[in-house]
Write a protein that holds these residues in place. Structure first.
Motif, PDB file in Angstrom:
ATOM      1  N   GLY A 358       0.799  -1.215   0.000  1.00 28.03           N
ATOM      2  CA  GLY A 358       0.000   0.000   0.000  1.00 28.03           C
ATOM      3  C   GLY A 358       0.829   1.260   0.000  1.00 28.03           C
ATOM      4  N   GLU A 359       1.793   1.366  -0.924  1.00 24.91           N
ATOM      5  CA  GLU A 359       2.706   2.512  -0.955  1.00 24.91           C
ATOM      6  C   GLU A 359       2.110   3.719  -1.673  1.00 24.91           C
ATOM      7  N   TYR A 360       0.949   3.583  -2.320  1.00 22.56           N
ATOM      8  CA  TYR A 360       0.420   4.664  -3.135  1.00 22.56           C
ATOM      9  C   TYR A 360       0.000   5.841  -2.262  1.00 22.56           C
ATOM     10  N   SER A 361       0.325   7.060  -2.688  1.00 27.16           N
ATOM     11  CA  SER A 361      -0.024   8.268  -1.939  1.00 27.16           C
ATOM     12  C   SER A 361      -0.589   9.308  -2.882  1.00 27.16           C
ATOM     13  N   VAL A 362      -1.478  10.144  -2.346  1.00 24.45           N
ATOM     14  CA  VAL A 362      -2.120  11.189  -3.128  1.00 24.45           C
ATOM     15  C   VAL A 362      -1.133  12.289  -3.483  1.00 24.45           C
ATOM     16  N   ASN A 363      -0.385  12.740  -2.498  1.00 28.47           N
ATOM     17  CA  ASN A 363       0.607  13.800  -2.711  1.00 28.47           C
ATOM     18  C   ASN A 363       1.989  13.249  -2.377  1.00 28.47           C
ATOM     19  N   PRO A 364       2.562  12.459  -3.276  1.00 29.83           N
ATOM     20  CA  PRO A 364       3.832  11.788  -2.957  1.00 29.83           C
ATOM     21  C   PRO A 364       4.952  12.781  -2.716  1.00 29.83           C
ATOM     22  N   ARG A 365       5.876  12.337  -1.892  1.00 26.63           N
ATOM     23  CA  ARG A 365       7.060  13.150  -1.629  1.00 26.63           C
ATOM     24  C   ARG A 365       8.264  12.230  -1.591  1.00 26.63           C
ATOM     25  N   PRO A 366       9.438  12.736  -1.884  1.00 31.27           N
ATOM     26  CA  PRO A 366      10.638  11.879  -1.898  1.00 31.27           C
ATOM     27  C   PRO A 366      10.906  11.259  -0.527  1.00 31.27           C
ATOM     28  N   THR A 367      11.289  10.002  -0.555  1.00 27.21           N
ATOM     29  CA  THR A 367      11.629   9.280   0.677  1.00 27.21           C
ATOM     30  C   THR A 367      13.125   9.014   0.676  1.00 27.21           C
ATOM     31  N   SER A 368      13.777   9.383   1.756  1.00 31.79           N
ATOM     32  CA  SER A 368      15.223   9.216   1.845  1.00 31.79           C
ATOM     33  C   SER A 368      15.579   7.739   1.978  1.00 31.79           C
ATOM     34  N   TRP A 369      16.816   7.432   1.623  1.00 29.26           N
ATOM     35  CA  TRP A 369      17.292   6.049   1.733  1.00 29.26           C
ATOM     36  C   TRP A 369      17.293   5.541   3.169  1.00 29.26           C
TER      37      TRP A 369
END
Length: 507
Positions: A358-369
């Motif tokens: 369930g990784e889908y997001s409405v307003n995605p933002r970068p995720t750090s390593w």
């Protein structure tokens, strides 16, 4: 006038008593502050409801009702104090608490496995390697494999001749005799009927079954020795590892227990409970028994199927037809059963739950390593702790009760392992889907959003929030083509976005 004064002071005493009683409910560290606050509030209420010069019974009742509210306030403070002081309250919903619970469950399952005698016995007797290429020789045309058909005289004639297809023979016959146990335990002897197998001395060696828990120093001399089967050892002796040296009465004769013979899963007929090894199987009335033979390389080459036809010379040199039935070993180890069930559970998992995280997001933002590594490490740690928990719980259920036979224990482990793996992995995925992508804390405070009647026109489902203020999780109550799975909504860290506008996801 005097009566009015007494009425007023009676109400004041009741009100003061209510406040003082309520203050005793408040936690001690907050009691003084609470008392000062409510006394000030009481003065304000008294001035509003029953000002000086306008005393009335109605005003006093309102003040008394206000004091009753102090009891409810004190109870709320007491409950809040207990919640804040509850163990692991600050860790609620955190990855640390989840891993701590799984680690504790693993420790408990392993400790139980060490304490249960049946599980200890299974670990002590495994692995059990039985010699291959064994056959059970029977008369041709015998319709019942469990019925003995070979006489001791015939067995001795075969044993005295050089054989082309066999390099070892063993004979045994089973009789039912009354048995008494517990003579050296200081209690009342337990009486039952056992199947006593009087066998040639080479039988266990031919089968490849070792004698376990034998302690020659603890076994007194002077009595003939017998060897318990694993089934009776678990059922009647509680899988006692110090079994060597105990006495048992079979019929009218006393014997000493020399050890335990692990039950091979070869399906040997006769329902043997105890083995009595004698130099030569003695014949008696109805003394027919069973012959186990080990095939040579030439004999193995003749085995094209599970059964093979054999022609042998009898004691008077007459040829007789016999049937050799292959004794195929069916004795899976506990780890083999576990791995097989784990594979089945992995194949069946997509049928009961979505394998997506369930990784889908409405307003995605970068995720750090580091965040990605932290989330995947947490998921791996949960699986790494869950799998050994399932293994130990399954063997505790299967082998913890010594009354189960080995075949029953295998089926119990098979069913329990498959169910635990299937629903355990389902829980792992569901738990991971409800973890905030930023802090990996579990979302909480579910709220119903929308109306079911407008499912195809507007969003309808459950909304949950991350208590760190990072995200909102939207789960549709009815998946549709435009909203088929859960969605994450990232929030501003200041929570201004939440209070400024709608929290519904954008289609």
């Amino acid at each position: 006038m005097k009566g009015s004064f007494q009425y007023e002071w009676a109400h004041r005493l009741v009100q003061y008593g209510l406040l003082r009683s309520a203050s005793l409910i408040v936690p001690a560290q907050r009691r003084a502050e609470w008392w000062r606050e409510w006394r000030g509030e009481l003065w304000q209420v008294r001035q509003s409801c029953a000002p000086a010069g306008l005393r009335s019974s109605r005003g006093e009742r309102e003040v008394t009702a206000f004091c009753l509210g102090a009891v409810q306030d004190a109870l709320c403070l007491r409950r809040a104090g207990r919640h804040s002081q509850a163990p692991f309250a600050a860790m609620k919903g955190t990855p640390r608490l989840c891993l701590l619970i799984l680690g504790s469950a693993l420790a408990v399952g392993y400790a139980i496995a060490l304490l249960l005698p049946g599980v200890r016995a299974e670990r002590s007797l495994w692995p059990r390697k039985v010699n291959p290429n064994l056959v059970l020789i029977q008369q041709e045309g015998s319709s019942d494999d469990s019925w003995p058909t070979i006489s001791p005289r015939m067995f001795r004639s075969w044993e005295g001749r050089k054989q082309k297809y066999f390099d070892g023979f063993a004979f045994y016959r089973v009789i039912r005799e009354p048995a008494e146990t517990g003579m050296s335990l200081g209690g009342t002897a337990a009486k039952s009927a056992w199947g006593v197998a009087r066998a040639s001395t080479n039988l266990l060696t031919l089968l490849g079954l070792p004698v376990e828990f034998a302690d020659p120093e603890a076994v007194p001399g002077g009595l003939p020795a017998v060897i318990l089967s694993e089934k009776v050892w678990k059922r009647d002796f509680g899988a006692d590892e110090h079994i060597a040296g105990l006495k048992v009465r079979l019929g009218q004769q006393m014997f000493r227990i020399a050890g335990v013979a692990p039950d091979g899963s070869l399906g040997l007929p006769g329902r043997v409970d105890i083995w009595e090894l004698v130099p030569e199987a003695e014949a008696g009335p109805g003394g027919s028994g069973y012959v186990v033979a080990h095939l040579t390389a030439a004999g193995k080459a003749e085995m094209w199927a599970r059964c093979v036809h054999i022609t042998a010379n009898g004691p008077d040199d007459s040829e007789e037809d016999f049937l050799g039935v292959s004794l195929e070993e069916w004795k899976p180890a506990t780890i083999s059963v576990y791995l097989f069930c784990l594979l089945l559970a992995l194949l069946a998992l997509p049928a009961i739950t979505s394998v997506s995280l369930g990784e889908y997001s409405v307003n995605p933002r970068p995720t750090s390593w580091p965040q990605k590594l932290y989330r995947w490490s947490f998921l791996s740690a949960k699986i790494a702790l869950l799998l050994p928990i399932i293994y130990f719980v399954s063997i505790d259920l299967a082998y913890g009760w010594t009354a189960f036979s080995r075949e029953q224990a295998v089926y119990i482990q098979l069913i329990s392992t498959f169910a635990l793996c299937l629903f355990g992995l389902r829980w792992v995925l569901k738990d991971q889907r409800q973890r905030c992508p930023v802090c990996v804390h579990r979302v909480a405070h579910p709220a119903q959003v929308g109306q079911a009647s407008r499912t195809f026109l507007d969003w309808n489902g459950t909304e949950m929030m991350c208590m760190g203020g990072h995200t909102l999780l939207h789960v549709p109550s009815l998946p549709t083509s435009w909203f088929g799975s859960q969605r994450w909504l990232y929030l501003d860290t200041s929570w201004n976005f939440l209070f400024a506008g709608s929290s519904r996801p954008i289609p």
